[in-house]
Every structure is written in C-alpha cells, then in structure tokens.
Design a protein around this motif. Structure first.
Motif, short mmCIF file in Angstrom:
data_model
loop_
_atom_site.label_atom_id
_atom_site.label_comp_id
_atom_site.label_asym_id
_atom_site.label_seq_id
_atom_site.Cartn_x
_atom_site.Cartn_y
_atom_site.Cartn_z
N THR A 14 -3.18 0.58 -1.26
CA THR A 14 -1.88 0.42 -0.95
C THR A 14 -1.75 0.29 0.46
O THR A 14 -2.33 1.16 1.06
N PRO A 16 0.01 1.55 4.24
CA PRO A 16 0.63 2.82 4.57
C PRO A 16 2.10 2.94 4.21
O PRO A 16 2.76 1.90 4.35
N SER A 17 2.65 4.23 3.87
CA SER A 17 4.10 4.28 3.54
C SER A 17 4.87 4.04 5.05
O SER A 17 4.23 4.30 6.27
N PRO A 18 6.04 4.12 4.88
CA PRO A 18 7.10 4.02 6.23
C PRO A 18 6.72 5.44 6.86
O PRO A 18 6.95 5.23 8.09
N GLU A 19 6.71 6.37 6.25
CA GLU A 19 6.63 7.72 6.80
C GLU A 19 5.09 8.06 7.45
O GLU A 19 5.30 8.27 8.80
N GLU A 20 4.14 7.43 6.99
CA GLU A 20 2.85 7.11 7.73
C GLU A 20 3.05 6.33 8.65
O GLU A 20 2.31 6.56 9.90
#
Length: 126
Positions: A14, A16-20
């Motif tokens: 997956t 990276p998340s928006p937070e990452e």
C-alpha cells in the motif's frame, strides 16, 4: 561534504498514508531549511522501472517488476554534512519517519573537497 543516501526497502503493498506523507513533508522542509538536505526524490513502483545492462559489448533492457529483488531502491537524498557520522545521524532521522529499510551512504566527489577515505592519497582522486 556531500553524501548520497540511497534508501532501500521491501516494496510495500500500500502507498504511504496522508499522515505519513505529511510527516515526511515536514522532515524534508525542516532539513532543507537547515541546509542538510540538498535534494531528494522517491521512486515509483518497481513495475514501472527498467534495467539496462551492458555485458560483453551488448546492451540489454529488462522491464520491471523484478520479483527476485528482496530490497528495492525506494528513493535517494543528497545530504550536506560535516562528517560521515553526521550523515549517519541524518539517515537515522529519516528512518525514524519512513520506517523499515536501510540507507546506504556514499560520500560524493567534490573538486577540491575533502576525501574521507583512510589510506587514499588525496592526489590519487584529484
């Protein structure tokens, strides 16, 4: 001194998340402002890459993904540091944000710059 930091890791399933991504953006902004980070880029998925090789006078091209690779280059950074140890500390900070993986640090040649290689005469690389 400048160092090339090559980030290697297993390719994740997956993105990276928006937070990452926000956390990474903050680190990049802080290190650019501080003058430690000269340049950085991340690589796209391995399915989009190609390997160009020259062997025995012939050039071959192989398209990705490369399933045999356990670790892939995920990105790079050009770091400005006063010593190899300082570059190591910058890589540690990066890995705290990005997570699993490794950074290979290579000192870059700079005309007239210090050559930080024990046993190598500076005149040999000038």
């Amino acid at each position: 001194m400048k160092f090339l930091s090559i980030y290697k890791s297993a390719e994740g399933a997956t993105p990276p998340s928006p937070e990452e991504m926000a956390q990474m953006g903050k680190l990049i902004e802080e290190e650019m402002k501080a003058g430690w980070l000269v340049s950085t880029e991340g690589c796209l998925r391995s399915a989009l890459r190609a390997r160009v090789r020259r062997s025995n006078g012939k050039v071959s091209v192989t398209d990705g993904p490369f399933t045999e690779a356990k670790e892939l280059v995920g990105g790079f950074a050009i770091l400005r540091a006063n010593s190899k140890q300082e570059a190591v500390e910058l890589a540690r900070s990066f890995l705290q944000v990005v997570g699993e993986g490794e950074c290979e640090l290579r000192q870059l040649y700079e005309p007239g710059g210090e050559v930080n290689c024990p046993g190598v005469d500076r005149a040999q690389v000038a």
